[in-house]
Motif scaffolding. Structure first.
Motif, PDB file in Angstrom:
ATOM      1  N   GLN A 102       0.824  -1.199   0.000  1.00  0.00           N
ATOM      2  CA  GLN A 102       0.000   0.000   0.000  1.00  0.00           C
ATOM      3  C   GLN A 102       0.866   1.260   0.000  1.00  0.00           C
ATOM      4  OE1 GLN A 102      -3.309   0.333  -0.444  1.00  0.00           O
ATOM      5  NE2 GLN A 102      -2.759   2.495  -0.566  1.00  0.00           N
ATOM      6  N   LEU A 103       0.560   2.184  -0.908  1.00  0.00           N
ATOM      7  CA  LEU A 103       1.233   3.482  -0.922  1.00  0.00           C
ATOM      8  C   LEU A 103       0.534   4.402   0.079  1.00  0.00           C
ATOM      9  CD1 LEU A 103       2.026   5.586  -4.137  1.00  0.00           C
ATOM     10  CD2 LEU A 103       1.929   6.472  -1.837  1.00  0.00           C
ATOM     11  N   LEU A 105       0.703   8.039   1.360  1.00  0.00           N
ATOM     12  CA  LEU A 105       1.289   9.360   1.131  1.00  0.00           C
ATOM     13  C   LEU A 105       1.005  10.254   2.337  1.00  0.00           C
ATOM     14  CD1 LEU A 105       2.677  11.410  -0.761  1.00  0.00           C
ATOM     15  CD2 LEU A 105       0.482  11.790  -1.843  1.00  0.00           C
TER      16      LEU A 105
ATOM     17  N   VAL B 104      -3.159  10.815   5.885  1.00  0.00           N
ATOM     18  CA  VAL B 104      -2.595   9.604   5.297  1.00  0.00           C
ATOM     19  C   VAL B 104      -3.379   9.309   4.023  1.00  0.00           C
ATOM     20  CG1 VAL B 104      -2.291   7.126   5.676  1.00  0.00           C
ATOM     21  CG2 VAL B 104      -1.935   8.726   7.577  1.00  0.00           C
ATOM     22  N   LEU B 105      -2.802   9.675   2.871  1.00  0.00           N
ATOM     23  CA  LEU B 105      -3.510   9.473   1.609  1.00  0.00           C
ATOM     24  C   LEU B 105      -3.167   8.098   1.058  1.00  0.00           C
ATOM     25  CD1 LEU B 105      -5.247  10.596  -0.725  1.00  0.00           C
ATOM     26  CD2 LEU B 105      -3.215  11.708  -1.610  1.00  0.00           C
ATOM     27  N   LEU B 106      -4.189   7.264   0.906  1.00  0.00           N
ATOM     28  CA  LEU B 106      -3.975   5.908   0.412  1.00  0.00           C
ATOM     29  C   LEU B 106      -4.268   5.875  -1.087  1.00  0.00           C
ATOM     30  CD1 LEU B 106      -5.622   3.923   3.342  1.00  0.00           C
ATOM     31  CD2 LEU B 106      -3.222   4.540   3.040  1.00  0.00           C
ATOM     32  N   LEU B 107      -3.228   5.751  -1.904  1.00  0.00           N
ATOM     33  CA  LEU B 107      -3.399   5.774  -3.359  1.00  0.00           C
ATOM     34  C   LEU B 107      -3.505   4.360  -3.908  1.00  0.00           C
ATOM     35  CD1 LEU B 107      -0.841   8.552  -4.346  1.00  0.00           C
ATOM     36  CD2 LEU B 107      -3.317   8.733  -4.337  1.00  0.00           C
ATOM     37  N   THR B 108      -4.224   4.234  -5.013  1.00  0.00           N
ATOM     38  CA  THR B 108      -4.383   2.923  -5.653  1.00  0.00           C
ATOM     39  C   THR B 108      -4.241   3.068  -7.160  1.00  0.00           C
ATOM     40  OG1 THR B 108      -6.758   3.130  -6.038  1.00  0.00           O
ATOM     41  CG2 THR B 108      -6.085   2.254  -3.903  1.00  0.00           C
ATOM     42  N   VAL B 117      -6.529  -1.678   0.486  1.00  0.00           N
ATOM     43  CA  VAL B 117      -6.833  -0.450   1.222  1.00  0.00           C
ATOM     44  C   VAL B 117      -7.639  -0.782   2.481  1.00  0.00           C
ATOM     45  CG1 VAL B 117      -8.220   1.664   1.153  1.00  0.00           C
ATOM     46  CG2 VAL B 117      -6.679   1.123  -0.729  1.00  0.00           C
ATOM     47  N   TYR B 120      -5.474  -2.172   5.116  1.00  0.00           N
ATOM     48  CA  TYR B 120      -4.691  -1.150   5.820  1.00  0.00           C
ATOM     49  C   TYR B 120      -5.572  -0.411   6.833  1.00  0.00           C
ATOM     50  CZ  TYR B 120      -0.981   2.144   6.736  1.00  0.00           C
ATOM     51  OH  TYR B 120      -0.001   2.868   7.376  1.00  0.00           O
TER      52      TYR B 120
END
Lengths: 349, 349
Positions: A102-103, A105, B104-108, B117, B120
């Motif tokens: 998981q990214l 940011l 906390v930005l979760l990118l996909t 996601v 997480y």
């Protein structure tokens, strides 16, 4: 608030699949040593119940969160205004997704928030961090090292004597700048100016160094400090024309700066490239191709930088996880990887 | 890899400050019940040693991570291409920073990543989540509810019968669309077309509903489905001109779509607003102001939406943390907050 529906448990999955708790646990954590028909039954039960494995429990087994933080040491507004970061994130996102990581940011409003970022990194929420856009006096690297998280830096860090054990990925900023300036000199230009980036960043300092490698420091009027933005490029170009109206070439520290330079030259009635030749840096394709005239620039592969950083980090996490291979006694681990840059000729120079 | 320097311990801070471990712990977790001179000594020791509190240990006491996830159910590339998300994130970032919470930005890369996601979110890394841009058949809301994380949605969720206990913040999409179409009718236009957004999103469906409130569904040729992007707007406008060349007004579902519409009208030699009047939606200022001609549009306060979502979430987390106030027996908690929209007149209609 979405009401918190009770979460389906491991037990419920085991009951539905008709297998033991331990089998479910093994499947959820990778399926090693479980026969395929059982794996299939567990997977089906997981899907039917909408079971989400508890990551905290899972990471007790694997010691991994399968999550990597990206920290960009710039205010959130700049992260979204500068396509450079979007490109880097694209490379990182693709690479992390390919490894089912998981990214995460971590955005900030400014430097005052860096302690909070370090606290999050120290809190055991990610396996490692990719850190960008550091300025020389930024306390973030110290904070991150204090947090004890494996880290790869984007761009050569500017602190200390460079021998510290950090891993970074960078582009050949100095070599690219030399190529840009040599190209302008090769066109017969004699008043070649440089509009720099923020000189507390190594990328900007290295490009200035490349300019000086070719031009020496004969005419200090020809170097104007700026900030990697279109607005900064406009201001610097106006100042440059006031200081030295006979300027006949500009090497701008990045494409966004060059876009501001082109706007001011158009406004002042100077033809590009006839009166003033302009070269940028980055090859940010929509900016460089659609500028008027299309921009000659130094290409660096920004997306690839993001990918390579990610690979280096994941590889190092794998080594840790498998108990850590003994350090190679002959070759020490490389501290940096420097990607080549190439001049891309379009109409502006 | 940055070598993991041993992290200064709580004990080291206690020794340096000349106080007990318990005192350091209390100060680090908010300082309740510790005399000010002691607080000062501990703070100084924390600073001198570069001590970063262990978030995991800390959250055992406070049960908070001081971190909020933002999930945008779009591929990473769209998040960075559409200024809408940047504006929403701006509001969220400001509000979270004001409360010393980490964004906390979760990118996909796409929907396949939504399970990760949810994993997480379920892993105890954040206190709550702000979730955007849901499509009707998206499994993400279910997954998030399974993860048991308090959530506020951006935009009215499109699933179920709307009575589920979800909190969301939305703009008055339907009312805004009505205002846009009434304005075009008020200019004497009789062939008013609508280029929609993706109709599996409630914002797009509601804007279409607002258009129909005014126009009925007399002429189905006048409604073309599109996707909220400039390229999609271009394609839809070409199709519209083929289907119904006598069109004299277009309500575009957002400003990016309108920018594509204006480009095609210019290309086809139709004057705006003389031949075809155009209204957008969003009032995305750089897009709407700098378009040619400047765009008449429906303003929604995107940044404020982000702020309000954040406030609702933090307030609800505070209630949880203080043991939860008894639910008000008279007025149930509101499930949605809908912000007003206003027509902004510029040159295009």
């Amino acid at each position: 608030m979405s009401d918190t529906v009770p979460r389906p448990t491991l037990e419920a999955v085991a009951a539905r699949a008709g297998v033991s708790r331990a089998t479910v646990s093994r499947v959820v954590n990778g399926g090693d040593g479980v026969r395929e028909p059982l794996v299939e039954r567990v997977r089906q039960a997981v899907e039917e119940l909408g079971y989400v494995p508890n990551q905290a429990a899972r990471s007790l087994v694997t010691k991994r969160h399968d999550a990597v933080a990206v920290v960009i040491a710039e205010p959130e507004t700049r992260v979204f205004a500068d396509p450079f970061f979007a490109l880097q994130l694209r490379g990182i996102s693709k690479e992390l997704t390919a490894h089912d990581n998981q990214l995460v940011l971590l955005l900030t409003e400014g430097r005052d928030d860096h302690t909070r970022v370090a606290r999050y990194l120290a809190g055991g929420h990610v396996d490692g961090a990719l850190v960008f856009s550091l300025h020389v006096d930024d306390p973030l690297p110290e904070l991150i090292q204090g947090a004890g998280v494996p880290t790869v830096f984007g761009g050569r860090p500017g602190w200390g004597d460079g021998t510290r054990d950090v891993v970074y990925v960078d582009s050949d900023n100095r070599g690219g700048a030399r190529a840009a300036v040599r190209h302008l000199v090769g066109l017969g230009r004699t008043r070649v100016a440089h509009i720099t980036g923020p000189l507390d960043q190594t990328s900007a300092a290295d490009r200035l160094q490349g300019y000086r490698d070719v031009m020496g420091d004969a005419d200090p009027r020809l170097v104007v400090e700026s900030d990697f933005t279109p607005g900064g490029g406009e201001r610097a170009m106006r100042e440059l024309l006031d200081r030295c109206p006979e300027v006949d070439a500009v090497f701008a520290a990045n494409d966004l700066t060059a876009s501001g330079v082109l706007r001011v030259l158009r406004e002042r009635g100077r033809r590009v490239p006839e009166d003033v030749a302009v070269v940028g840096f980055d090859d940010m394709v929509p900016v460089a191709e659609q500028s008027d005239p299309p921009l000659t620039t130094v290409r660096q592969d920004i997306e690839e930088m993001g990918r390579i950083m990610t690979r280096l980090l994941l590889r190092s996490l794998d080594r840790r996880n498998t108990g850590g291979a003994a350090p190679d006694p002959v070759r020490p681990a490389p501290s940096g990887e420097v990607l080549p840059t190439t001049l891309v000729r379009r109409a502006s120079a």
